[in-house]
Design a protein around this motif. Structure first.
Motif, PDB file in Angstrom:
ATOM      1  N   ALA A 106       0.837  -1.209   0.000  1.00 12.52           N
ATOM      2  CA  ALA A 106       0.000   0.000   0.000  1.00 12.52           C
ATOM      3  C   ALA A 106       0.871   1.258   0.000  1.00 12.52           C
ATOM      4  N   THR A 117       0.701   2.775  -3.929  1.00 10.43           N
ATOM      5  CA  THR A 117      -0.565   3.513  -3.995  1.00 10.43           C
ATOM      6  C   THR A 117      -0.403   4.921  -3.430  1.00 10.43           C
ATOM      7  N   SER A 152      -1.599   5.978  -0.850  1.00 12.88           N
ATOM      8  CA  SER A 152      -1.486   5.927   0.614  1.00 12.88           C
ATOM      9  C   SER A 152      -0.075   6.246   1.082  1.00 12.88           C
ATOM     10  N   PHE A 176      -3.982   4.597   5.235  1.00 10.12           N
ATOM     11  CA  PHE A 176      -4.461   3.264   4.895  1.00 10.12           C
ATOM     12  C   PHE A 176      -5.170   2.706   6.122  1.00 10.12           C
ATOM     13  N   THR A 200      -6.797  -1.580   3.250  1.00 11.77           N
ATOM     14  CA  THR A 200      -7.466  -0.733   2.266  1.00 11.77           C
ATOM     15  C   THR A 200      -6.614   0.497   2.057  1.00 11.77           C
ATOM     16  N   ASP A 201      -6.272   0.756   0.791  1.00  8.45           N
ATOM     17  CA  ASP A 201      -5.404   1.885   0.461  1.00  8.45           C
ATOM     18  C   ASP A 201      -6.184   2.930  -0.332  1.00  8.45           C
TER      19      ASP A 201
END
Length: 141
Positions: free
Chosen positions: A58, A62, A64, A71, A87-88
């Motif tokens: 992440a 990403t 993030s 994140f 979850t990013d």
């Protein structure tokens, strides 16, 4: 169905979720968070490795990992199964399990997770995605 089966309810899932700033030093905080929640879980080392790899991905791949990024880590335990998810904020490309060359410095994370988890997967898009791994129960083929 036996009378005992009628009385034995399905295990109630326990769910924890925490958001973290998108900085590399947060990987240690994630390991502490997950480790405290799952103390005594037989596959804790595998879950911690997966959480670490998912956080690293992440942050590396990403939004993030950019300035001001965040994140979220979610841990769900149901009986003898644990699901860890990150979850990013999304980014280019999609998570993929690939073979890394012997001298590659990165690229083995999702491959390692695929070999230790009962299952793993992801959903989302370039604006945000969740990558998750499940441990315990029976391993899928």
């Amino acid at each position: 169905m036996t009378p005992a089966m009628l009385l034995a309810p399905d295990p109630v899932p326990l769910c924890w979720r925490r958001s973290f700033p998108g900085a590399t030093e947060q990987a240690r905080a994630v390991r502490r968070f997950v480790g405290c929640l799952l103390d005594g879980f037989p596959l804790l080392d595998d879950v911690l490795l997966a959480a670490d790899e998912l956080v690293a991905n992440a942050l590396r791949h990403t939004e993030s990992g950019q300035c001001g990024g965040r994140f979220t880590v979610e841990v769900v335990q149901t009986g003898d199964r644990v699901r860890v998810a990150v979850t990013d904020q999304g980014g280019p490309g999609e998570p993929a399990c690939r073979e890394a060359g012997e001298l590659d410095e990165s690229g083995r994370g999702l491959r390692t997770i695929s070999l230790t988890a009962a299952s793993w997967g992801w959903h989302g898009n370039d604006r945000g995605r969740t990558v998750a791994a499940v441990f315990g129960g029976e391993r899928s083929a």
